[in-house]
Scaffold this motif. Structure first.
Motif, PDB file in Angstrom:
ATOM      1  N   ALA A 169       0.835  -1.208   0.000  1.00  0.00           N
ATOM      2  CA  ALA A 169       0.000   0.000   0.000  1.00  0.00           C
ATOM      3  C   ALA A 169       0.868   1.256   0.000  1.00  0.00           C
ATOM      4  N   GLY A 170       1.955   1.233   0.750  1.00  0.00           N
ATOM      5  CA  GLY A 170       2.855   2.384   0.788  1.00  0.00           C
ATOM      6  C   GLY A 170       3.524   2.637  -0.544  1.00  0.00           C
ATOM      7  N   ALA A 171       3.959   1.561  -1.223  1.00  0.00           N
ATOM      8  CA  ALA A 171       4.637   1.712  -2.511  1.00  0.00           C
ATOM      9  C   ALA A 171       3.678   2.214  -3.586  1.00  0.00           C
ATOM     10  N   VAL A 172       2.442   1.727  -3.576  1.00  0.00           N
ATOM     11  CA  VAL A 172       1.451   2.208  -4.537  1.00  0.00           C
ATOM     12  C   VAL A 172       1.221   3.706  -4.344  1.00  0.00           C
ATOM     13  N   SER A 173       1.171   4.159  -3.099  1.00  0.00           N
ATOM     14  CA  SER A 173       0.991   5.582  -2.829  1.00  0.00           C
ATOM     15  C   SER A 173       2.173   6.405  -3.327  1.00  0.00           C
ATOM     16  N   LEU A 174       3.373   5.837  -3.303  1.00  0.00           N
ATOM     17  CA  LEU A 174       4.540   6.526  -3.851  1.00  0.00           C
ATOM     18  C   LEU A 174       4.414   6.662  -5.366  1.00  0.00           C
ATOM     19  N   VAL A 175       3.937   5.613  -6.017  1.00  0.00           N
ATOM     20  CA  VAL A 175       3.673   5.684  -7.461  1.00  0.00           C
ATOM     21  C   VAL A 175       2.659   6.784  -7.750  1.00  0.00           C
ATOM     22  N   PHE A 264      -7.796  -4.653  10.896  1.00  0.00           N
ATOM     23  CA  PHE A 264      -6.541  -4.235  10.267  1.00  0.00           C
ATOM     24  C   PHE A 264      -5.957  -5.332   9.378  1.00  0.00           C
ATOM     25  N   LEU A 265      -5.839  -6.549   9.881  1.00  0.00           N
ATOM     26  CA  LEU A 265      -5.179  -7.611   9.118  1.00  0.00           C
ATOM     27  C   LEU A 265      -5.968  -7.982   7.870  1.00  0.00           C
ATOM     28  N   ALA A 266      -7.284  -8.004   7.968  1.00  0.00           N
ATOM     29  CA  ALA A 266      -8.095  -8.282   6.778  1.00  0.00           C
ATOM     30  C   ALA A 266      -7.887  -7.192   5.728  1.00  0.00           C
ATOM     31  N   ALA A 267      -7.787  -5.949   6.190  1.00  0.00           N
ATOM     32  CA  ALA A 267      -7.553  -4.840   5.264  1.00  0.00           C
ATOM     33  C   ALA A 267      -6.155  -4.922   4.650  1.00  0.00           C
ATOM     34  N   ALA A 268      -5.186  -5.344   5.446  1.00  0.00           N
ATOM     35  CA  ALA A 268      -3.795  -5.388   4.979  1.00  0.00           C
ATOM     36  C   ALA A 268      -3.595  -6.388   3.845  1.00  0.00           C
ATOM     37  N   ILE A 269      -4.382  -7.468   3.816  1.00  0.00           N
ATOM     38  CA  ILE A 269      -4.216  -8.479   2.760  1.00  0.00           C
ATOM     39  C   ILE A 269      -5.314  -8.375   1.702  1.00  0.00           C
ATOM     40  N   ARG A 270      -6.117  -7.336   1.772  1.00  0.00           N
ATOM     41  CA  ARG A 270      -7.179  -7.127   0.795  1.00  0.00           C
ATOM     42  C   ARG A 270      -6.587  -6.688  -0.540  1.00  0.00           C
ATOM     43  N   GLU A 271      -7.240  -7.064  -1.629  1.00  0.00           N
ATOM     44  CA  GLU A 271      -6.761  -6.678  -2.951  1.00  0.00           C
ATOM     45  C   GLU A 271      -6.750  -5.164  -3.098  1.00  0.00           C
ATOM     46  N   LEU A 272      -5.692  -4.666  -3.702  1.00  0.00           N
ATOM     47  CA  LEU A 272      -5.621  -3.244  -4.022  1.00  0.00           C
ATOM     48  C   LEU A 272      -5.153  -3.082  -5.463  1.00  0.00           C
ATOM     49  N   ARG A 273      -5.230  -1.870  -5.949  1.00  0.00           N
ATOM     50  CA  ARG A 273      -4.889  -1.616  -7.342  1.00  0.00           C
ATOM     51  C   ARG A 273      -3.789  -0.568  -7.434  1.00  0.00           C
ATOM     52  N   PHE A 554      -7.632   6.324  12.366  1.00  0.00           N
ATOM     53  CA  PHE A 554      -7.628   4.899  12.712  1.00  0.00           C
ATOM     54  C   PHE A 554      -8.869   4.157  12.212  1.00  0.00           C
ATOM     55  N   SER A 555      -9.921   4.886  11.889  1.00  0.00           N
ATOM     56  CA  SER A 555     -11.123   4.231  11.364  1.00  0.00           C
ATOM     57  C   SER A 555     -11.075   4.067   9.853  1.00  0.00           C
ATOM     58  N   ASP A 556     -10.076   4.653   9.210  1.00  0.00           N
ATOM     59  CA  ASP A 556      -9.961   4.605   7.745  1.00  0.00           C
ATOM     60  C   ASP A 556      -8.981   3.500   7.344  1.00  0.00           C
ATOM     61  N   LEU A 557      -9.506   2.341   6.952  1.00  0.00           N
ATOM     62  CA  LEU A 557      -8.669   1.225   6.503  1.00  0.00           C
ATOM     63  C   LEU A 557      -8.770   1.042   4.990  1.00  0.00           C
ATOM     64  N   SER A 558      -9.058   2.144   4.290  1.00  0.00           N
ATOM     65  CA  SER A 558      -9.040   2.133   2.830  1.00  0.00           C
ATOM     66  C   SER A 558      -7.599   2.027   2.350  1.00  0.00           C
ATOM     67  N   GLN A 559      -7.411   1.903   1.050  1.00  0.00           N
ATOM     68  CA  GLN A 559      -6.068   1.827   0.490  1.00  0.00           C
ATOM     69  C   GLN A 559      -5.257   3.067   0.852  1.00  0.00           C
ATOM     70  N   THR A 560      -5.865   4.239   0.734  1.00  0.00           N
ATOM     71  CA  THR A 560      -5.172   5.483   1.088  1.00  0.00           C
ATOM     72  C   THR A 560      -4.954   5.574   2.592  1.00  0.00           C
ATOM     73  N   GLY A 561      -5.938   5.180   3.362  1.00  0.00           N
ATOM     74  CA  GLY A 561      -5.797   5.213   4.818  1.00  0.00           C
ATOM     75  C   GLY A 561      -4.681   4.314   5.302  1.00  0.00           C
ATOM     76  N   LEU A 562      -4.557   3.140   4.690  1.00  0.00           N
ATOM     77  CA  LEU A 562      -3.476   2.220   5.067  1.00  0.00           C
ATOM     78  C   LEU A 562      -2.115   2.797   4.702  1.00  0.00           C
TER      79      LEU A 562
END
Length: 596
Positions: A169-175, A264-273, A554-562
């Motif tokens: 998620a961090g690397a995608v945000s850098l892109v 958190f863990l479910a969000a961390a392994i969720r598909e992202l784009r 802390f309530s935002d577990l979206s791709q950007t929030g992560l």
């Protein structure tokens, strides 16, 4: 206002025709650097069918690409938005072990005249020669990988990071940050490419390699391995040694103020784009890409089978952790023998996880093939610097043209014999020397993973025992022989540091080492090359963060929030090195050089 000279010329010329006409067999694709990735001309100029960088092939000089110059472009405005010249993540007011981040003060630019004096009026005279972005040490981590050494945390808190599950998620945000930039910060020039300087992956795992290529070129990524339904690893182990984000357990990190984040863990392994970069990108190999766990040589069948198997060690007595950590640090176990014996000794402490063949270690040849796979071409070029010639010769170094005036050279400083420090073989060092000589009419920028200070591992390459290994001082001496070298750009240390290498006869250059995107402060670097039209050149370096907001929710577990949480968790990671940002003279700079 700076005057901007275009670096794209003769765009429609077929690359094979151009290479044949110039005899330029040393350089791989890169002529389409300034063309839109979906243009017909870009597709033609990034065809790598004839590129050749293998050391067995003849080498010839590649002069500037020439052709009919384009009409002068209108002056462009500097673009500082989204850079650390505007703001930097910093802790908000307050106290406590866990600090929330917000918008901090910008980092000012420092003019460094170590190698040449900066002359007045240069801002009105300068013309842009090139502008590009450096990524380094992304460390995309399969956190559920059975071979990971998280248990070393029993000896030192900093050996495991609570934010590691969010590297993708961090690397995608850098892109996303790079894609949002509308020009270079000083000249406003278009950015021409991105270069990664190694440790793109962490465990030398095929899962991570796939994630990296999709982050860079675009695609859907599920940062999960093993059981496709849920996470299996140290963060739901019930062990107080690790942050258990979903559990109410008062673990060691929650005692330091880390939050309880249900889901958190479910969000961390969720598909992202990942949208993929909008710029061509090139790749350089690091020790974590070349070696299992970044320090062990390939060849141990037990460790290879353990990587894809159904057992994982999650805790270890502190004395055993101290011993293993010392063996790695002091280069006492390059084959992984001590690790293998430790896993066998603690067989009863192993926990069951879901086996996964996709976690297998990848070889250098597989690394090259993955880059050459058309599915990962993205904005180009095919192979991202690597060519079929590299694959045939078993090499991971190449050269490419950055602009009419500048060539780029990517070298392989990893040591196949084992250990995380680097070196270079005689064959490659001679190739580097010859490539610089053959292109003496062009400026040169060299890219590698290791720095001059971290090239201290002269262990023999098992596949080439007669090829003597050389340390950083030999690379510095080789670069200093050539007046056309401007900079050596690298990573590995996870710290910002810029070193002036002074040599007689104008053989001086800058070594630019950039912090990682896994340890706070999570940075990448824009580098601009300009001609000051007064007998000097300037390299402008500007650091950037990801596109994620500095403040977290802390309530935002979206791709950007992560992605935002990734940065804040990294800032608060126990045992982190607080000096990785470097001094002001290592961050946003103007580095002045005498023209050769």
């Amino acid at each position: 206002m700076s005057r901007i000279r275009s670096v794209a010329t003769s765009a429609a010329m077929n690359r094979r025709t151009l290479l044949a006409a110039t005899g330029a067999v040393t350089l791989s694709a890169g002529i389409g650097y300034a063309l839109p990735p979906d243009s017909e001309a870009h597709a033609a100029t990034t065809d790598t069918g004839e590129s050749a960088v293998a050391v067995s092939l003849p080498h010839s000089r590649l002069p500037s690409s020439g052709g009919t110059p384009m009409a002068p472009a209108a002056p462009l405005a500097p673009y500082e938005r989204g850079t650390t010249l505007e703001s930097v993540a910093a802790p908000r007011s307050g106290s406590g072990d866990y600090r929330r981040l917000g918008d901090g003060p910008a980092w000012k630019r420092v003019v460094r005249g170590d190698l040449a004096a900066a002359k007045s009026g240069r801002a009105d005279r300068r013309t842009a020669l090139a502008a590009f972005v450096q990524f380094t040490d992304l460390h995309l981590i399969d956190v559920q990988h059975p071979l990971r050494l998280e248990y070393l945390r029993t000896a030192a808190a900093g050996t495991w990071r609570p934010h590691e599950s969010l590297t993708v998620a961090g690397a995608v945000s850098l892109v996303e940050r790079v894609n949002a930039l509308r020009g270079a910060p000083v000249t406003g020039s278009p950015l021409h490419f991105v270069m990664t300087t190694g440790d793109n992956t962490d465990n030398n795992s095929k899962t991570e390699l796939d994630w990296f290529l999709k982050v860079m070129s675009g695609g859907r990524i599920r940062p999960n391995s093993g059981d496709p339904r849920h996470y299996e690893g140290v963060q739901n182990s019930g062990l107080k040694l690790y942050w258990q984000p979903d559990a109410a357990l008062r673990d060691a990190d929650k005692q330091r103020g880390f939050p309880h984040l249900h889901g958190f863990l479910a969000a961390a392994i969720r598909e992202l784009r990942s949208p993929g970069l909008g710029l061509p990108w090139y790749s350089t190999v690091g020790n974590h890409d070349a070696l299992p766990l970044g320090c062990y040589r390939h060849g141990d069948s037990f460790l290879a089978e353990f990587a894809v198997g159904g057992k994982k060690l999650m805790t270890l007595p502190a004395p055993a952790s101290v011993a293993l950590r010392a063996a790695i640090k002091n280069d006492k176990d390059p084959k992984g023998t001590q690790l293998r014996d430790l896993l066998k000794t603690h067989a009863r402490q192993l926990r069951s996880v879901t086996p996964d063949e996709s976690r297998a270690p990848f070889t250098p040849a597989q690394y090259l093939k993955a880059h050459l796979d058309p599915a990962h071409t993205g904005p180009g070029p095919i192979g991202h610097g690597y060519s079929q010639a590299n694959l045939a010769a078993g090499t991971q170094y190449y050269a490419f043209r950055i602009s009419d005036d500048i060539i780029g050279i990517s070298i392989d400083t990893t040591d196949p014999g084992g250990h995380y420090m680097g070196s270079i073989g005689t064959t490659q060092l001679r190739w580097l020397d010859k490539t610089l000589s053959d292109n003496e009419d062009s400026y040169a920028i060299v890219f590698s993973h290791h720095t001059s200070k971290s090239m201290t591992n002269r262990r023999t390459d098992p596949a080439h025992p007669s090829d003597k290994r050389h340390g950083g001082e030999d690379v510095v001496a080789t670069l200093a022989k050539h007046r056309n070298v401007l900079a050596w750009v690298n990573g590995h240390t996870h710290k910002n540091e810029i070193i002036a290498h002074s040599a007689p006869n104008h053989g001086s250059f800058w070594e630019i080492n950039t912090a990682s995107h896994v340890d706070f402060p999570h940075l990448a670097r824009i580098i601009e090359v300009v001609d000051n039209k007064d007998g000097t050149l300037s390299l402008f370096t500007t650091l950037i963060e990801s596109a994620a907001p500095h403040r977290t929710d802390f309530s935002d577990l979206s791709q950007t929030g992560l992605a935002a949480l990734y940065r804040e968790l990294a800032f608060n990671a126990p045992g982190r090195n607080t000096e990785l940002a470097g001094a002001s003279r290592d961050r946003n700079t103007e580095l002045v050089l005498k023209k050769a």
